[in-house]
Structures are given as C-alpha cells and as structure tokens.
Design an enzyme around this catalytic site. Sequence first.
Site, mmCIF file in Angstrom:
data_model
loop_
_atom_site.group_PDB
_atom_site.id
_atom_site.type_symbol
_atom_site.label_atom_id
_atom_site.label_comp_id
_atom_site.label_asym_id
_atom_site.label_seq_id
_atom_site.Cartn_x
_atom_site.Cartn_y
_atom_site.Cartn_z
ATOM 1 N N TYR A 51 12.923 16.512 -23.842
ATOM 2 C CA TYR A 51 11.662 17.277 -23.930
ATOM 3 C C TYR A 51 10.877 16.818 -25.137
ATOM 4 C CZ TYR A 51 10.392 20.707 -20.510
ATOM 5 O OH TYR A 51 9.883 21.288 -19.385
ATOM 6 N N GLU A 53 7.373 17.854 -25.895
ATOM 7 C CA GLU A 53 6.067 18.520 -25.944
ATOM 8 C C GLU A 53 5.352 18.204 -27.242
ATOM 9 O OE1 GLU A 53 6.010 22.674 -25.057
ATOM 10 O OE2 GLU A 53 7.001 22.396 -23.139
ATOM 11 N N LYS A 226 -1.340 1.814 -8.948
ATOM 12 C CA LYS A 226 -2.044 1.124 -7.860
ATOM 13 C C LYS A 226 -2.088 -0.369 -8.196
ATOM 14 C CE LYS A 226 -4.138 5.481 -6.668
ATOM 15 N NZ LYS A 226 -5.331 6.346 -6.606
HETATM 16 C C1 LIG Z 1 -5.543 7.667 -6.573
HETATM 17 C C2 LIG Z 1 -6.735 8.164 -7.289
HETATM 18 C C3 LIG Z 1 -6.676 9.313 -8.093
HETATM 19 C C4 LIG Z 1 -5.523 10.298 -8.107
HETATM 20 O O1 LIG Z 1 -4.283 9.867 -8.280
HETATM 21 P P1 LIG Z 1 -2.985 10.766 -7.937
HETATM 22 O O2 LIG Z 1 -1.969 10.158 -8.834
HETATM 23 O O3 LIG Z 1 -2.738 10.572 -6.492
HETATM 24 O O4 LIG Z 1 -3.277 12.190 -8.273
HETATM 25 C C5 LIG Z 1 -7.809 9.638 -8.820
HETATM 26 N N1 LIG Z 1 -8.924 8.903 -8.753
HETATM 27 C C6 LIG Z 1 -9.029 7.815 -7.958
HETATM 28 C C7 LIG Z 1 -10.296 7.042 -7.928
HETATM 29 C C8 LIG Z 1 -7.930 7.426 -7.195
HETATM 30 O O5 LIG Z 1 -8.056 6.366 -6.396
#
Ligand SMILES: *Cc1c(COP(=O)(O)O)cnc(C)c1O
Length: 440
Positions: A51, A53, A226
């Site tokens: 943890y 925080e 991504k």
């Molecule tokens: C994927 C995405 C998010 C959110 O991501 P999560 O981890 O799924 O909550 C926010 N903004 C954009 C432009 C995205 O493509």
Amino acid sequence: MKTLRKIDPQIYNLIKLEEKRQKEVLEMIPSENYASSAVLEALGTVLNNKYSEGYPKKRYYQGNAVADSVELLAQDRAKKLFGVPYVNVQALSGSVMNLAVYFATLEPLKGKIMGLSLAFGGHLTHGQKMSASGKFFKSVLYTLGEDGKLDYEKIEQQAIAEKPDIIVCGFTAYPRIVDFKQFAQIADKAGAILLADISHIAGLIVGGAHPSPVPYAHIVTTTTHKTLRGPRGALIMVTKKGLEKDPELSKKIDTAIIPGLQGGPHDNQTAAIAVALLEASSLKFKQYAKQIVKNAKALSDELIKFKFKLVSNGTDNHLILIDLSNKGVNGAIAAFALEVAGIVVNKNGIPFDTNPPFYPGGIRLGTPAITTRGMKEKDMIRVAAWINRAIEQVKNERLPENKEERSVFMKDFKKRALKNQELLKICNEVKSFTSKFPLP
Ligand SMILES: *Cc1c(COP(=O)(O)O)cnc(C)c1O
C-alpha cells in the site's frame, strides 16, 4: 504458472485458452496490443502487495522506500519521453485519468467540457451525457465535417459561442492526424484549457509517427496499454504551457487522484509502466511506430481496391474506419463474421450513422497488435483479401428494422456463421499464417 496450475486449474486453463486465442487470431482492435514479457513480468510481482497511498516521500504508510523509487523512475521516464515538466502515473485507467483532470480544473455542475461526440469518434469521458464527465459537469459536443474530418472552423465558432472551460481533443476512432496547434488557437480564443487525450496515438507520438501535442496543450493524458504497449494504466501530464497558465495545476491533479478519486496506487502497474516507457524510448520502438502507420496505409489501399468505403478515404495513423453501407452489411454482422474467420475487430459507428449504437454501420480496425507480431506491408495484402472474403459471405444478411425481430435474427445468423464453411476455411488460413508471427 506451475503454482497457479496446481492451485486453481480452472483459472489456469482459462488463461491458457486466452493465450491460444491471442496467438491464433489477427488481433485488429486498434486499442489493443501485446505487452512485452518484461511488462507482464513486472505486473506479476510482490509490488502488488504494497500500500503506497500518497506520493513519493509523502506516503501515509511505512515501508515505501522501494515503491518511491519505482514511482520516481516511472515519472522520470515519462517526463523525458514526452518532454513534459510534470506527470502523475497513478490513475488506474484512462477513464479515471480524464475524470481527475476535470475534478482538478472544473467546478462540479458548473464547469463546461467541450469534446467530440461519441458517435463521431470521441470517448465516453469527453463529456458524453451517460458518462460521469457529462453528469458531474456541463458539456457540449462537437461533430465532424461531411468528409469525416475535423472541421476546425466550425469547432472554433462553437467554442467561441459556448465558452467551454476545457476543450478535449484526441479521439478513439479518428483515422487522421490531429492538428494540435489549431486546437490550441481555438482554446486560446475561447479562453479554455486544452486537454489532449492521446490514449490511442501515444505510441505513434513518442515514436515520431504523429505530431506531439506537448508544445500546444495545457494537459496531456494517455492510457499506457494501447499503442504505447504497456500495462493497463494511465499518465496525466502537465506541459510547460499548462504550468504557465496555472502554476498550481500539477498539485491540483495530484489531489484530484488522491484523495479525490483513488486510494492506493497499484505499484506493480507503476513498475510495468516504467518498463514500457523504457522500451518505448528505444530506436526499435520508433521503427515499430512507423511500421504501424505503414501497415495501416497499406491495408487501407488494399481495402479500397476491394471497394470498401473508408471514413475520410484512408488513414494517417494506426486505425481504419470502414463504412459498410455500400456493402449492405451491418457492423455487428460484419464483426461477428470476421471473428468466426479469425479476424478480431470491433463494430463501430461512422460519422452521421443512422443505425442504432448496438448495430452501427461500420467496423473499426487497426494495426498496432499485428505490427507487434512483426507483420509488414506485404502481409496486409493477405489480411485485406481475407477481410473481403469474409464480408462477401454475409453480404445478403439483412438486419431487420424491428427490435425484437433483430435479436431473433442475430441469434439465428450467429448459428449459421459458426457453421459457414468459407469463414471456417479463412479461420484455418489465418491460424496457419499467424503461427509464423510469435507473440512477444
Ligand atoms: C481508451 C481511451 C480512454 C479510456 O481508457 P480506459 O482505460 O478504458 O478507461 C480514454 N480516452 C481515450 C481517447 C481512449 O481511447
């Protein structure tokens, strides 16, 4: 996973099944990628047990010397890679990261967000009414031009009329370059903060395959899983311009994360982010980023040869939006047929879509994950041909207008698709093809 196999064979087997699926298919959802073994190793460590925080050197719990070093390293690498003076690495996901920005900069129920409509490629968290961003704050949405591209003049007029407190640019389903400089000029004229959410294109930006918003935006947010190819997670960055506008901005964001929205950060996730950032600063990653775009362009050229209608007629980045109207196929039908054929994409709305959101008129696909596996332009010729063959199989599947008829139809269609010999044949071809491209 020897221990897991012994303790919980059910979960072990499910993980193995998912590994098999990821190996055998063409993974073409543009928000997905294959994280490296080093990233996955960092995730599965004892850092999970701690943890922490608070922030480095200012923790609420004892025993955080290592956690401090991990978080400082992640911060340092992010600052260098993106060229920003401040970063927060604790947001657990992309949605929380954007909420933190709004809570840091806007007054609840009074502050106004202006973002791209979901139906045109914006994200839920860019002010859509069904999201917390649209429930806790006022919001106004912009759309795209008839050509499927950003219409900066129209956005500027709307921004001046609406006077939003924050303008969001950076999208989830936009295949073209975003002109951050133009957005900055619009935000300046409207007196708004400019937030660039580069979740989809962060890997392209650090790899030099898309211009960076850092010189223009006040705040830059991104997910790390991504094109950046890290663990699930997020970065919230304040630029030099942002700190000039409000020297307290970084403190406000830290406070919005904890105590505002979260408790303890996930130290294992922070460590894995640090690993991904190290990997993303290599020359190899630059080549990877450029290859993603080359592959997407090659794929779009091939799809156009098969008379596919692409939103904005092509792509500048990692993703392609196909408008299926001229093929007479609904996006939900196409996405299912492609999955049976071993090609994983997602159904997606297209600009000015008149179909219901669950049955949109298009599909969205991208090249980040297949490029990680080593595929090149010449491989896109085969990918496009498989996509075309699969769509040809479902050309005559007409989705009923009526709601009840539609769900009955979909059930029946899925049964037929799962037995379609041509789709199954493509699936086998894909399987033998992907076996030549190992996962990291
Ligand atoms: C994927 C995405 C998010 C959110 O991501 P999560 O981890 O799924 O909550 C926010 N903004 C954009 C432009 C995205 O493509």
